[in-house]
Scaffold this motif. Structure first.
Motif, PDB file in Angstrom:
ATOM      1  N   GLN A   1      -0.675   6.126  -1.849  1.00  0.00           N
ATOM      2  CA  GLN A   1      -1.374   5.922  -1.978  1.00  0.00           C
ATOM      3  C   GLN A   1      -2.990   5.359  -2.778  1.00  0.00           C
ATOM      4  OE1 GLN A   1      -2.048  10.398  -1.822  1.00  0.00           O
ATOM      5  NE2 GLN A   1      -0.422  10.750   0.179  1.00  0.00           N
ATOM      6  N   ILE A   2      -1.928   5.385  -3.518  1.00  0.00           N
ATOM      7  CA  ILE A   2      -3.307   4.922  -4.325  1.00  0.00           C
ATOM      8  C   ILE A   2      -3.195   3.237  -4.705  1.00  0.00           C
ATOM      9  CG2 ILE A   2      -4.123   4.093  -7.252  1.00  0.00           C
ATOM     10  CD1 ILE A   2      -3.133   6.881  -7.989  1.00  0.00           C
ATOM     11  N   LYS A   3      -2.228   2.837  -3.803  1.00  0.00           N
ATOM     12  CA  LYS A   3      -2.044   1.346  -3.283  1.00  0.00           C
ATOM     13  C   LYS A   3      -2.304   1.214  -2.270  1.00  0.00           C
ATOM     14  CE  LYS A   3       2.470  -0.108  -6.274  1.00  0.00           C
ATOM     15  NZ  LYS A   3       3.857   0.113  -5.753  1.00  0.00           N
ATOM     16  N   GLN A   4      -2.312   2.358  -0.972  1.00  0.00           N
ATOM     17  CA  GLN A   4      -2.964   1.659  -0.332  1.00  0.00           C
ATOM     18  C   GLN A   4      -4.540   1.979  -0.137  1.00  0.00           C
ATOM     19  OE1 GLN A   4      -1.349   4.520   2.682  1.00  0.00           O
ATOM     20  NE2 GLN A   4      -2.586   3.919   4.677  1.00  0.00           N
ATOM     21  N   ALA A   5      -5.476   2.800  -1.176  1.00  0.00           N
ATOM     22  CA  ALA A   5      -6.855   2.909  -0.989  1.00  0.00           C
ATOM     23  C   ALA A   5      -7.363   1.316  -1.426  1.00  0.00           C
ATOM     24  CB  ALA A   5      -7.276   3.838  -2.546  1.00  0.00           C
ATOM     25  N   ASN A   6      -6.924   1.369  -3.010  1.00  0.00           N
ATOM     26  CA  ASN A   6      -7.326  -0.491  -3.433  1.00  0.00           C
ATOM     27  C   ASN A   6      -6.954  -1.071  -2.021  1.00  0.00           C
ATOM     28  OD1 ASN A   6      -7.537   0.739  -5.816  1.00  0.00           O
ATOM     29  ND2 ASN A   6      -5.457   0.919  -6.198  1.00  0.00           N
ATOM     30  N   ALA A   7      -6.018  -1.321  -1.608  1.00  0.00           N
ATOM     31  CA  ALA A   7      -5.455  -2.623  -0.395  1.00  0.00           C
ATOM     32  C   ALA A   7      -6.865  -2.112   0.340  1.00  0.00           C
ATOM     33  CB  ALA A   7      -3.868  -2.302   0.295  1.00  0.00           C
ATOM     34  N   LEU A   8      -7.174  -0.932   0.816  1.00  0.00           N
ATOM     35  CA  LEU A   8      -8.312  -0.965   1.284  1.00  0.00           C
ATOM     36  C   LEU A   8      -9.847  -1.265   0.964  1.00  0.00           C
ATOM     37  CD1 LEU A   8      -7.539   2.836   3.479  1.00  0.00           C
ATOM     38  CD2 LEU A   8      -7.823   0.485   4.724  1.00  0.00           C
ATOM     39  N   GLN A   9      -9.818  -1.121  -0.108  1.00  0.00           N
ATOM     40  CA  GLN A   9     -10.714  -1.270  -0.755  1.00  0.00           C
ATOM     41  C   GLN A   9     -11.074  -3.047  -0.796  1.00  0.00           C
ATOM     42  OE1 GLN A   9     -11.280  -0.278  -4.970  1.00  0.00           O
ATOM     43  NE2 GLN A   9     -13.662  -1.147  -5.268  1.00  0.00           N
ATOM     44  N   ASN A  10      -9.704  -3.507  -0.910  1.00  0.00           N
ATOM     45  CA  ASN A  10     -10.008  -5.044  -1.306  1.00  0.00           C
ATOM     46  C   ASN A  10      -9.957  -5.172   0.358  1.00  0.00           C
ATOM     47  OD1 ASN A  10      -9.019  -4.698  -3.963  1.00  0.00           O
ATOM     48  ND2 ASN A  10      -7.147  -5.050  -3.566  1.00  0.00           N
ATOM     49  N   GLY A  11      -9.512  -4.930   1.262  1.00  0.00           N
ATOM     50  CA  GLY A  11     -10.037  -5.429   2.425  1.00  0.00           C
ATOM     51  C   GLY A  11     -11.152  -4.915   3.115  1.00  0.00           C
TER      52      GLY A  11
END
Length: 808
Positions: free
Chosen positions: A138-148
């Motif tokens: 979930q942390i990786k997904q949240a970071n990916a959303l932030q970068n996206g």
């Protein structure tokens, strides 16, 4: 069991029982602290929602047409990135808590170690590790959303910046408003970016003078100065020497030197800028943004060098006598600074746009840069015209002759209108349109100037290359065995082809290139795309297919003519066919071959016959009305060539016209008369009318002379005289022998007809004339006269006297 062993076993049992209780207490304490720090957020539910929102924003960006919509989508992307960052920060403490719990439980005992743990501990460790893995995902997904979201925001910003260049109808605010000048004194968004980039530039300069790079930087800097100052000057001097000593006298020297000055200046400025780029941006630790900016400036130096070179070649202040355009020397000196100023402005403002792309400045800053560009270029256009006209008026007052051309007047009007339009657009808020006009006026000037010099060079070069007085012309004459007239025709042909090619390239560059193109390669790719037919696929008009069709047409006509000449001059003369048959075959072959070449050309151009039903229908209607005569004559021509009722060389008579058939074309037939004039008769008349073919089936001609004699002549004597005249003429054949026929006996006299044969129908007229002369001479020598027509004369006076004597 010893006492010590019992104590150790008791402690181990107590520890085994205490671990689950400790872990439960620790979990409760962690949950309590977590509740105090932040509220519980169900990341498994929120993250998919955020992903859906991000995808919707991406879909709406591509279809957004309004600037306000793009700004709103950009705000949504930024807000989504902040929410994703907040969620990631909330999940990190939970992951740390689980790490603490796993540390309390400790690692799982290794197999064979003899240490056993309870099932509760094993189950708890498994649960905690599963929670840990889920939180990390979930942390990786949240970071990916932030970068996206951050990348999407940057893309939206770049898209808005590009729309400002391309959307000339977008009103972004007047330059007299305070909002336009806000980036100068209040720029909280771009201020830190500019300061950071300035630090990166400073660091790049410091790295270039670091140990190990200091000497190289100095050498590259010296090389840039030498190329710009010394190299350019001596290269121009060398090319001027080549022009004077190696080229033939004439305009070629001036056009060559003008092009040489433009190219030399272009190379000098380009090499100078690239040497400076190598001096200050070659260190491996230079930031990528700085490296990209320097690379972009190196590319823009090509455009700046071209502007400066064309300006120097046009004005030619150092060699006024070599100046190609007719410009007064005072006026040329007054205009000398403007090409350098324009080149500098273009270089600076193109670099400013590259700087905006590098640090991703806001839209307001981009609008400010575009507006500032348009202001300076618009004022510069007006200033050039004002200064030019002022100098012309001063020269006229001083009595100097000032050359005025229509092109110069048109240029002045264009610059005035463009400058005024740019300033008006800036005042009313259309900064994009003003920027577009400011760059386009420079781009059009570059293209027209380049075309002017290359066109002059091409024409002058062809005149020298195909001149009988020049060494290249003499070489071409000796190599190809050409006469002077043919050589001049080749020169005109090649100069026309080169000029046409330059005009085509000028049109393509005007249509597909702009001054704001990132590189010459981009302009070249646009031209290649044009020739590849992109954008014309629906019409099936691909320029590359058109070029292939032209090649097919030229090659087909060349092959057709070569085969026709071979048939006409080499093959058919060796056969037993007569000349008329040979001409008919060659003409028929040419017509069929031309139709085949035309079909191959249409096939190469991409014509699809199954989609041309409407054209066939239109042609059928046209044939029914206006084209029926053409089609009828065409079909008649094919019939004449195949059935051959008449052929080339026949002596025919049609509609009172008598002559030899000279040529049978597709539409009409040429008849050569005895007075050497030519009558063109439609082919359909040979099919629909009565035609006399005097040479068809019989090559001999018959000369017949009818004569009328008085009733008192001796017929036998007259017969002998007539036969003697015919027999003595060398053109009259002995077999069949001449004959005299008694045609009629009447009150007017005796009608005799003398007939003789000649070898050809074409000898009848001349032989008849000779025989008439000879017959008259012999008849007079024998005192034989021809019969005279009887006339009745009634005198009115005699009639009146008779009536007076006998009134009844």
């Amino acid at each position: 069991m010893s006492r010590l062993q019992k104590v150790i076993l008791t402690l181990c049992m107590l520890f085994t029982l205490a671990v689950p209780m400790t872990s439960v207490l620790a979990e409760d304490s962690i949950d309590q602290s977590s509740d105090e720090v932040a509220p519980k957020v169900n990341a498994a539910v929120e993250l998919p929602k955020m992903q859906v929102i991000l995808d919707k924003i991406k879909g709406q960006v591509s279809s957004a047409s309004d600037e306000s919509q793009l700004a709103q989508l950009n705000d949504m992307a930024l807000e989504l990135g902040e929410n994703a960052n907040t969620l990631s920060q909330n999940l990190v403490p939970q992951s740390q808590q689980i790490d603490t719990q796993l540390a309390v439980l400790g690692p799982a005992p290794e197999a064979g170690s003899g240490v056993k743990e309870t099932s509760d501990v094993t189950s708890k460790r498994r649960q905690l590790m599963a929670q840990k893995s889920r939180l990390d995902d979930q942390i990786k997904q949240a970071n990916a959303l932030q970068n996206g979201a951050s990348v999407l925001s940057s893309q939206i910003l770049n898209y808005r910046r590009d729309r400002l260049k391309n959307q000339v109808s977008l009103n972004t605010g007047s330059i007299v408003a305070a909002k336009f000048w806000q980036p100068l004194y209040n720029n909280p968004v771009d201020g830190p970016k500019i300061v950071g980039f300035a630090q990166d530039l400073k660091q790049s300069v410091q790295l270039s003078f670091s140990p190990g790079y200091r000497l190289g930087t100095a050498l590259w800097f010296i090389a840039a100065v030498l190329v710009m100052v010394v190299g350019r000057r001596y290269m121009e001097e060398f090319l001027a020497w080549v022009s004077i000593n190696k080229l033939s006298e004439g305009r070629l020297r001036r056009s060559f030197l003008a092009c040489a000055i433009a190219i030399t200046t272009l190379l000098a400025i380009t090499l100078c800028c690239n040497f400076l780029a190598l001096a200050f941006a070659r260190h491996p630790d230079v930031v990528d943004d700085v490296r990209d900016l320097v690379s972009s400036l190196g590319i823009q130096s090509l455009l700046a060098g071209l502007i400066a070179g064309l300006g120097r070649a046009f004005l030619s202040t150092r060699r006024p006598s070599w100046r190609l355009p007719v410009i007064n020397d005072e006026l040329a000196k007054a205009l000398k600074p403007f090409p350098i100023i324009i080149a500098t402005l273009v270089f600076i403002f193109q670099g400013l746009e590259a700087f905006n792309r590098a640090i991703e400045t806001s839209v307001n800053t981009t609008i400010f840069g575009n507006g500032l560009t348009a202001i300076l270029i618009g004022l510069l256009c007006l200033l050039m015209v004002v200064r030019t006209r002022r100098i012309r008026r001063r020269l006229e007052r001083e009595g100097h002759e000032v050359e005025r051309s229509r092109i110069a007047g048109l240029v002045d009007i264009a610059l005035i209108l463009t400058g005024i339009t740019i300033l008006i657009c800036l005042v009313i808020g259309y900064v994009g349109l003003a920027r577009y006009l400011s760059y386009e006026v420079i781009w059009v000037g570059i293209l027209l100037s380049t075309f002017y010099f290359l066109n002059a060079l091409a024409i002058d070069g062809c005149q020298v290359l195909f001149s009988t007085n020049s060494a290249p012309g003499k070489l071409v004459t000796r190599s190809l065995n050409l006469n002077e007239k043919t050589l001049l025709q080749l020169g005109s042909l090649f100069s026309g082809l080169l000029k046409s090619a330059l005009i085509i390239m000028l049109i393509l560059l005007l249509m597909n290139g702009t001054i704001s193109s990132s590189s010459p390669g981009e302009i070249l790719s646009r031209i290649i795309d044009f020739f590849a037919g992109r954008g014309l696929e629906k019409l099936n008009l691909i320029p590359s297919h058109i070029v292939m069709a032209l090649v097919t047409l030229v090659a087909g006509i060349y092959v057709l003519r070569s085969v026709r000449n071979w048939l006409d001059n080499d093959f058919l003369p060796q056969t037993s066919m007569d000349a008329g048959m040979r001409v008919s075959l060659v003409t028929l072959f040419s017509n069929i071959g031309f139709v085949l070449v035309l079909l191959m050309t249409l096939s190469a151009i991409g014509v699809q016959w199954n989609k041309l039903a409407w054209i066939v229908s239109a042609l059928s209607v046209g044939i029914g009305f206006g084209l029926q005569e053409i089609v009828k004559n065409f079909i008649s021509g094919l019939i004449l060539l195949t059935e051959r009722p008449v052929k080339v060389g026949d002596l025919v008579t049609i509609s009172g016209i008598e002559g030899d058939i000279r040529r049978i074309n597709v539409r009409a037939t040429e008849i050569l008369l005895t007075d050497k004039s030519t009558v063109i008769v439609p082919n359909s008349q040979f099919i629909s009318q009565n035609v006399r073919n005097a040479t068809m089936g019989n090559a001999q001609g018959v000369v017949t002379i009818p004569l009328t004699f008085p009733l008192d002549i001796d017929p036998v004597q007259v017969k002998d005289i007539l036969l003697g005249a015919f027999n003595d003429n060398e053109k009259i054949l002995d077999n069949p022998a001449p004959s005299v026929s008694f045609k009629d006996l009447s009150a007017q006299g005796i009608l005799l007809s003398v007939t003789g044969n000649v070898n050809s129908q074409r000898l009848i007229s001349a032989t008849r004339s000779e025989l008439l002369f000879e017959v008259l001479v012999r008849l007079r020598a024998a005192n034989v006269t021809l019969s005279s027509p009887q006339t009745m004369v009634i005198e009115q006076k005699a009639l009146e006297q008779a009536q007076a004597v006998d009134p009844q």
